[in-house]
Design a protein around this motif. Sequence first.
Motif, PDB file in Angstrom:
ATOM      1  N   TYR A 105       0.607  -1.476   0.025  1.00  0.00           N
ATOM      2  CA  TYR A 105      -0.012   0.208   0.011  1.00  0.00           C
ATOM      3  C   TYR A 105       1.012   1.217  -0.127  1.00  0.00           C
ATOM      4  O   TYR A 105       1.771   1.352   0.756  1.00  0.00           O
ATOM      5  N   GLU A 106       0.632   2.173  -0.819  1.00  0.00           N
ATOM      6  CA  GLU A 106       1.290   3.543  -0.897  1.00  0.00           C
ATOM      7  C   GLU A 106       0.253   4.674  -0.811  1.00  0.00           C
ATOM      8  O   GLU A 106      -0.929   4.567  -1.245  1.00  0.00           O
ATOM      9  N   LYS A 107       0.569   5.666   0.122  1.00  0.00           N
ATOM     10  CA  LYS A 107      -0.478   6.783   0.146  1.00  0.00           C
ATOM     11  C   LYS A 107      -0.606   7.520  -1.304  1.00  0.00           C
ATOM     12  O   LYS A 107       0.266   7.661  -1.837  1.00  0.00           O
ATOM     13  N   THR A 108      -2.014   7.937  -1.281  1.00  0.00           N
ATOM     14  CA  THR A 108      -2.283   8.671  -2.620  1.00  0.00           C
ATOM     15  C   THR A 108      -3.276   9.958  -1.876  1.00  0.00           C
ATOM     16  O   THR A 108      -3.533  10.022  -0.738  1.00  0.00           O
ATOM     17  N   ASN A 111      -8.701  10.761  -2.200  1.00  0.00           N
ATOM     18  CA  ASN A 111      -9.815  10.608  -1.284  1.00  0.00           C
ATOM     19  C   ASN A 111      -9.451   9.036  -0.474  1.00  0.00           C
ATOM     20  O   ASN A 111     -10.255   8.230  -0.736  1.00  0.00           O
ATOM     21  N   PRO A 112      -8.407   9.100   0.299  1.00  0.00           N
ATOM     22  CA  PRO A 112      -8.235   7.938   1.038  1.00  0.00           C
ATOM     23  C   PRO A 112      -9.333   7.485   2.055  1.00  0.00           C
ATOM     24  O   PRO A 112      -9.661   8.493   2.846  1.00  0.00           O
ATOM     25  N   LYS A 113      -9.456   6.312   2.078  1.00  0.00           N
ATOM     26  CA  LYS A 113     -10.612   5.943   2.975  1.00  0.00           C
ATOM     27  C   LYS A 113      -9.992   5.016   4.045  1.00  0.00           C
ATOM     28  O   LYS A 113      -9.370   4.046   3.621  1.00  0.00           O
ATOM     29  N   ASP A 152      -8.830   1.798   2.025  1.00  0.00           N
ATOM     30  CA  ASP A 152      -7.658   1.585   1.563  1.00  0.00           C
ATOM     31  C   ASP A 152      -6.840   0.819   2.867  1.00  0.00           C
ATOM     32  O   ASP A 152      -6.127   0.206   2.668  1.00  0.00           O
ATOM     33  N   ARG A 153      -7.456   1.479   3.936  1.00  0.00           N
ATOM     34  CA  ARG A 153      -6.553   0.928   5.185  1.00  0.00           C
ATOM     35  C   ARG A 153      -7.580   0.914   6.233  1.00  0.00           C
ATOM     36  O   ARG A 153      -8.938   1.323   6.179  1.00  0.00           O
ATOM     37  N   VAL A 170      -1.050  -6.326   6.256  1.00  0.00           N
ATOM     38  CA  VAL A 170       0.133  -6.139   7.056  1.00  0.00           C
ATOM     39  C   VAL A 170      -0.235  -4.795   7.705  1.00  0.00           C
ATOM     40  O   VAL A 170      -0.869  -3.992   7.449  1.00  0.00           O
ATOM     41  N   GLU A 171       0.615  -4.719   8.927  1.00  0.00           N
ATOM     42  CA  GLU A 171       0.603  -3.556   9.692  1.00  0.00           C
ATOM     43  C   GLU A 171       1.413  -2.523   9.041  1.00  0.00           C
ATOM     44  O   GLU A 171       2.366  -2.739   8.689  1.00  0.00           O
ATOM     45  N   LEU A 172       0.732  -1.227   9.022  1.00  0.00           N
ATOM     46  CA  LEU A 172       1.356  -0.133   8.250  1.00  0.00           C
ATOM     47  C   LEU A 172       2.093   0.910   9.456  1.00  0.00           C
ATOM     48  O   LEU A 172       3.082   1.473   9.189  1.00  0.00           O
TER      49      LEU A 172
END
Length: 212
Positions: A105-108, A111-113, A152-153, A170-172
């Motif tokens: 996962y990569e931050k974008t 509109n992250p949810k 997303d997360r 996975v833990e971020l």
Amino acid sequence: MSEPLKVAMPKGRIFEEAIELLRQADFALPSEFDDSRKLIIEAPEANMRFILAKPMDVPTYVEHGVADIGVAGKDTMMEEERDVYEVLDLNISECYMAVAGLPGYEKTDINPKVASKYPNLATQYFKEQGEQVEIIKLNGSIEIAPLVGLADRIVDIVSSGQTLKENGLVELEKMVSITSRLIVNPVSYRMKDTRIDDMVERLARVVEEDDA
């Protein structure tokens, strides 16, 4: 004899560990605690009455005076912000709050949810990180949200990490450590201060001995 001290506790692991602490502190509790499905259990020898509830409901019972004392996770306390006194860290049911997601996962900025049972806590955390996200409140299995594209997360409690692993997550980020706390109704603390202080002192000694 005075009226029983009313204690609200969550069912499950926290209940089992809290009852063990009380027994170590020499409170005479009935054996039916170990296999009972009752929601209210009397402990006449200890002059106590136990109310079994869902973890999120324990602070509500204590705040409204239905229970004098309760055992609640720090996660619930941070999420609910109830008008109760937090008087002792029982140092049981240790776990932590974490952000998790799919591998890679990569931050974008699109509109992250984030899905969570803890919308207030999650909102505050991401605000402190300077990240604006949309929080989606779920009550059930949070881990499914990234798998079906709902979020997303996720923000959830992590104990062993096995549940995340089994669902391909996975833990971020680790957010905050969690233990269970003894909480007290403010009015009860004024009216029953001697009994409550005695309980706190006896439990505190057990906690200190266990940590030694």
